[in-house]
Design a protein around this motif. Structure first.
Motif, PDB file in Angstrom:
ATOM      1  N   ALA A 224       1.453   5.748 -40.829  1.00 34.56           N
ATOM      2  CA  ALA A 224       0.563   4.593 -40.637  1.00 34.56           C
ATOM      3  C   ALA A 224       1.292   3.451 -39.940  1.00 34.56           C
ATOM      4  N   ALA A 225       2.537   3.189 -40.359  1.00 36.12           N
ATOM      5  CA  ALA A 225       3.309   2.090 -39.759  1.00 36.12           C
ATOM      6  C   ALA A 225       3.659   2.391 -38.302  1.00 36.12           C
ATOM      7  N   LEU A 226       4.058   3.642 -38.018  1.00 29.94           N
ATOM      8  CA  LEU A 226       4.444   3.996 -36.641  1.00 29.94           C
ATOM      9  C   LEU A 226       3.255   3.885 -35.689  1.00 29.94           C
ATOM     10  N   TRP A 227       2.052   4.195 -36.153  1.00 31.37           N
ATOM     11  CA  TRP A 227       0.886   4.025 -35.297  1.00 31.37           C
ATOM     12  C   TRP A 227       0.580   2.553 -35.076  1.00 31.37           C
ATOM     13  N   THR A 228       0.940   1.714 -36.052  1.00 30.43           N
ATOM     14  CA  THR A 228       0.752   0.272 -35.876  1.00 30.43           C
ATOM     15  C   THR A 228       1.755  -0.285 -34.870  1.00 30.43           C
ATOM     16  N   TYR A 229       2.899   0.375 -34.719  1.00 32.18           N
ATOM     17  CA  TYR A 229       3.892  -0.003 -33.701  1.00 32.18           C
ATOM     18  C   TYR A 229       3.577   0.609 -32.337  1.00 32.18           C
ATOM     19  N   ASP A 230       2.590   1.499 -32.275  1.00 28.25           N
ATOM     20  CA  ASP A 230       2.329   2.220 -31.027  1.00 28.25           C
ATOM     21  C   ASP A 230       1.962   1.273 -29.891  1.00 28.25           C
ATOM     22  N   GLY A 231       2.391   1.644 -28.676  1.00 28.87           N
ATOM     23  CA  GLY A 231       2.163   0.821 -27.483  1.00 28.87           C
ATOM     24  C   GLY A 231       3.435   0.159 -26.995  1.00 28.87           C
ATOM     25  N   TRP A 232       4.551   0.327 -27.725  1.00 30.00           N
ATOM     26  CA  TRP A 232       5.825  -0.313 -27.373  1.00 30.00           C
ATOM     27  C   TRP A 232       6.357   0.133 -26.006  1.00 30.00           C
ATOM     28  N   TYR A 233       5.899   1.243 -25.499  1.00 30.20           N
ATOM     29  CA  TYR A 233       6.371   1.821 -24.227  1.00 30.20           C
ATOM     30  C   TYR A 233       5.550   1.332 -23.036  1.00 30.20           C
ATOM     31  N   GLY A 234       4.567   0.455 -23.273  1.00 29.12           N
ATOM     32  CA  GLY A 234       3.620   0.062 -22.233  1.00 29.12           C
ATOM     33  C   GLY A 234       4.258  -0.487 -20.970  1.00 29.12           C
ATOM     34  N   ALA A 235       5.322  -1.262 -21.103  1.00 30.80           N
ATOM     35  CA  ALA A 235       5.942  -1.889 -19.928  1.00 30.80           C
ATOM     36  C   ALA A 235       6.503  -0.863 -18.949  1.00 30.80           C
ATOM     37  N   THR A 236       6.868   0.348 -19.426  1.00 33.48           N
ATOM     38  CA  THR A 236       7.443   1.346 -18.512  1.00 33.48           C
ATOM     39  C   THR A 236       6.432   1.783 -17.458  1.00 33.48           C
ATOM     40  N   PHE A 237       5.138   1.703 -17.767  1.00 35.98           N
ATOM     41  CA  PHE A 237       4.110   2.118 -16.808  1.00 35.98           C
ATOM     42  C   PHE A 237       4.000   1.134 -15.647  1.00 35.98           C
ATOM     43  N   SER A 238       4.452  -0.093 -15.877  1.00 40.54           N
ATOM     44  CA  SER A 238       4.376  -1.121 -14.835  1.00 40.54           C
ATOM     45  C   SER A 238       5.722  -1.358 -14.164  1.00 40.54           C
ATOM     46  N   ALA A 239       6.661  -0.422 -14.313  1.00 42.68           N
ATOM     47  CA  ALA A 239       8.004  -0.597 -13.747  1.00 42.68           C
ATOM     48  C   ALA A 239       7.961  -0.748 -12.230  1.00 42.68           C
ATOM     49  N   GLY A 240       6.954  -0.157 -11.584  1.00 50.49           N
ATOM     50  CA  GLY A 240       6.831  -0.258 -10.134  1.00 50.49           C
ATOM     51  C   GLY A 240       6.450  -1.641  -9.652  1.00 50.49           C
ATOM     52  N   GLU A 241       6.121  -2.548 -10.594  1.00 50.49           N
ATOM     53  CA  GLU A 241       5.744  -3.918 -10.228  1.00 50.49           C
ATOM     54  C   GLU A 241       6.731  -4.946 -10.778  1.00 50.49           C
ATOM     55  N   MET A 242       7.916  -4.457 -11.174  1.00 48.64           N
ATOM     56  CA  MET A 242       8.920  -5.366 -11.743  1.00 48.64           C
ATOM     57  C   MET A 242      10.014  -5.691 -10.742  1.00 48.64           C
ATOM     58  N   LYS A 243      10.383  -6.965 -10.725  1.00 47.67           N
ATOM     59  CA  LYS A 243      11.559  -7.387  -9.962  1.00 47.67           C
ATOM     60  C   LYS A 243      12.792  -6.919 -10.719  1.00 47.67           C
ATOM     61  N   ASN A 244      13.762  -6.385 -10.008  1.00 47.43           N
ATOM     62  CA  ASN A 244      15.015  -5.939 -10.620  1.00 47.43           C
ATOM     63  C   ASN A 244      14.752  -5.149 -11.908  1.00 47.43           C
ATOM     64  N   PRO A 245      14.014  -4.026 -11.809  1.00 42.09           N
ATOM     65  CA  PRO A 245      13.619  -3.283 -13.014  1.00 42.09           C
ATOM     66  C   PRO A 245      14.801  -2.739 -13.811  1.00 42.09           C
ATOM     67  N   GLY A 246      15.926  -2.457 -13.134  1.00 43.50           N
ATOM     68  CA  GLY A 246      17.101  -1.965 -13.843  1.00 43.50           C
ATOM     69  C   GLY A 246      17.604  -2.935 -14.887  1.00 43.50           C
ATOM     70  N   ARG A 247      17.336  -4.225 -14.691  1.00 42.87           N
ATOM     71  CA  ARG A 247      17.723  -5.253 -15.663  1.00 42.87           C
ATOM     72  C   ARG A 247      16.534  -5.719 -16.500  1.00 42.87           C
ATOM     73  N   ASN A 248      15.426  -6.039 -15.824  1.00 43.20           N
ATOM     74  CA  ASN A 248      14.307  -6.684 -16.506  1.00 43.20           C
ATOM     75  C   ASN A 248      13.537  -5.761 -17.444  1.00 43.20           C
ATOM     76  N   LEU A 249      13.400  -4.478 -17.076  1.00 40.14           N
ATOM     77  CA  LEU A 249      12.663  -3.562 -17.936  1.00 40.14           C
ATOM     78  C   LEU A 249      13.371  -3.347 -19.279  1.00 40.14           C
ATOM     79  N   PRO A 250      14.676  -2.991 -19.301  1.00 44.96           N
ATOM     80  CA  PRO A 250      15.349  -2.857 -20.596  1.00 44.96           C
ATOM     81  C   PRO A 250      15.307  -4.135 -21.433  1.00 44.96           C
ATOM     82  N   ILE A 251      15.528  -5.290 -20.791  1.00 46.36           N
ATOM     83  CA  ILE A 251      15.490  -6.557 -21.534  1.00 46.36           C
ATOM     84  C   ILE A 251      14.115  -6.765 -22.153  1.00 46.36           C
ATOM     85  N   GLY A 252      13.067  -6.544 -21.351  1.00 47.79           N
ATOM     86  CA  GLY A 252      11.708  -6.747 -21.845  1.00 47.79           C
ATOM     87  C   GLY A 252      11.344  -5.792 -22.966  1.00 47.79           C
TER      88      GLY A 252
END
Length: 460
Positions: A224-252
């Motif tokens: 139940a708790a893990l499903w409440t945390y679900d969606g944490w990976y969402g930013a990876t789908f928008s990596a193609g629209e990130m400036k300096n993704p090698g730095r900004n994606l991991p930080i975000g």
């Protein structure tokens, strides 16, 4: 011939963190603790479940951060699975995401928004039937909640149509509002006199006859708790629209996940100060019940308003990132070609965005999205396990490929994520065998579609 339009890299670490937070915090944290207390009557263990589940989620964020930095393109898990195991596995994930995983999730979040809106304006409640149409032995009915869901999806899709910055600006504002509301609730909730005493270190009580046992109860609560945390990976789908993704994606990803863990832990501490264990187990809307206990009826209504904003923000974030899955699939010749198009002015995959939203609206209006979503829970967890394993596969397959970020604690951290996902796969198959097999059946329907598109793909 003009060059194809590309996505613009306009997002920074701040945007990635807010997408992460916005994608996770919806209604779950305001509901789940009550169900967990029912399954496991011990406040200390309930809190431990939230912390352990948060740390497991963090292992996933650390793992996906390496993959996203290595492949900073739109598509997220589609790209990771394609690169690790071949195009079939990437396609099957995208097929499942479009058919139910993402679209069904959008429908569920949107109808949840309607349900909370109905608490203030009864017309929009899911209990208010607007019309019904007999269709043979089946009667199709539409409620105010379903209509609110449709309008919410249309409004947010239209905003996202006009550019990623415009979509993210609305998403960020909603996320800041919801985090601010939660922080205010937590801050005041920890300062006002407690209505209950949380016995976090109390001895384990004797379980009633027929209870599943403490270990099994802990596992049920963790799901139940893990499903409440679900969606944490969402930013990876928008990596193609990130400036300096090698730095900004991991930080975000990492900053956003840590923020969620802290907020969830503190919220539960407030719940424990507001309600005794029996009170927690007796309510399905623990957030509102706790707010009412601490601050009165008006406090409960304010919390309901915060949940409304939270749900709308979660819907905005999910629409934003999930529409980025199908554009690279179509670009690879494995989906409808029109969905590969990027709008020449707004630089957004508008056809992908609107097609996904249209299908999500149909699911919401059908009233069958929740049943469908149950069927693909097993498949969704299975893909997370495979994606976690892809870190090991890609390190062996492409040892010299650029990796701007390498997962901290390798190989232990990705191994923990992969094994915990594997345990969830086995548990889901064991607890819901019929639904799990049906989910695999839905996935198998993608095989003829894959071979059709593969055969139709122009040879380079």
């Amino acid at each position: 011939m003009s060059a194809p339009q590309e996505l613009l890299r306009r997002l920074g670490a701040w945007d990635a963190a807010l997408i992460t937070i916005g994608s996770v915090i919806g209604t779950g944290i305001f509901l789940t603790t009550g169900d967990m207390a029912k399954a496991m009557p011990h406040t200390g263990l309930v809190l431990l479940v939230w912390v352990v589940s948060g740390l497991l989620t963090l292992t996933g964020a650390l793992t996906y951060a390496e993959l996203g930095a290595m492949y900073p393109r739109a598509g997220g898990m589609y790209v990771f699975l394609r690169e690790a195991y071949g195009p079939l596995w990437g396609f099957l994930y995208g097929w499942g995401a479009f058919l139910v995983i993402m679209s069904g999730g959008i429908a569920a979040i949107a109808v949840g928004f309607g349900e909370y809106l109905g608490a203030f304006l009864p017309f929009w409640s899911t209990q208010h039937e607007i019309f019904s149409v007999p269709l043979g032995s089946f009667t199709w009915s539409v409620s105010g909640g379903q209509l609110a869901a449709t309008l919410a999806i249309l409004v947010l899709t239209a905003i996202n149509h006009f550019g990623v910055k415009e979509g993210v600006a609305v998403q960020n504002l909603l996320t800041i509002l919801k985090v601010g509301a939660i922080a205010a609730f937590v801050g005041i909730g920890l300062l006002v006199p407690a209505k209950a005493v949380a016995h976090l270190t109390a001895p384990l009580p004797q379980l009633p006859a027929g209870h599943v046992g403490w270990l099994a109860a802990f596992g049920v609560a963790m799901i139940a708790a893990l499903w409440t945390y679900d969606g944490w990976y969402g930013a990876t789908f928008s990596a193609g629209e990130m400036k300096n993704p090698g730095r900004n994606l991991p930080i975000g990803l990492i900053t956003g996940t840590l923020t969620i863990i802290v907020l969830y832990t503190l919220l539960n501490l407030v719940y424990f100060r507001a309600l005794p264990l029996e009170g927690l187990a007796a309510t399905s809307r623990v957030g509102e019940t706790a707010a009412t206990a601490l601050f009165g009826i008006n406090g409960g209504r304010l919390l309901t308003a915060a949940v409304l904003v939270s749900t709308f923000g979660c819907l905005s974030s999910t629409l934003l990132y999930s529409s980025r899955i199908y554009q690279p699939m179509a670009e690879d010749g494995l989906f409808f070609q029109s969905m590969a198009r990027i709008h020449p002015r707004y630089r957004v995959p508008t056809i992908s965005l609107w097609t996904q939203s249209g299908w999500a609206i149909l699911l919401a209006l059908s009233g069958r999205y929740d049943q469908l979503y149950t069927y693909v829970v097993f498949v969704a967890v299975l893909f997370h396990m495979l994606t976690g394993a892809s870190v090991f596969v890609l390190r062996k397959k492409h040892p010299d490929a650029p990796r701007p970020y390498r997962v901290w604690g390798y190989p232990v951290v990705p191994l923990i994520f992969m094994v915990s996902s594997g345990i969830l796969v086995v548990n889901t198959l064991s607890e819901k065998p019929v639904e799990s097999l049906f989910g695999l059946g839905l996935l198998a329907l993608g095989l003829p579609a894959y071979f059709y598109w593969r055969k139709s793909k122009p040879q380079s």
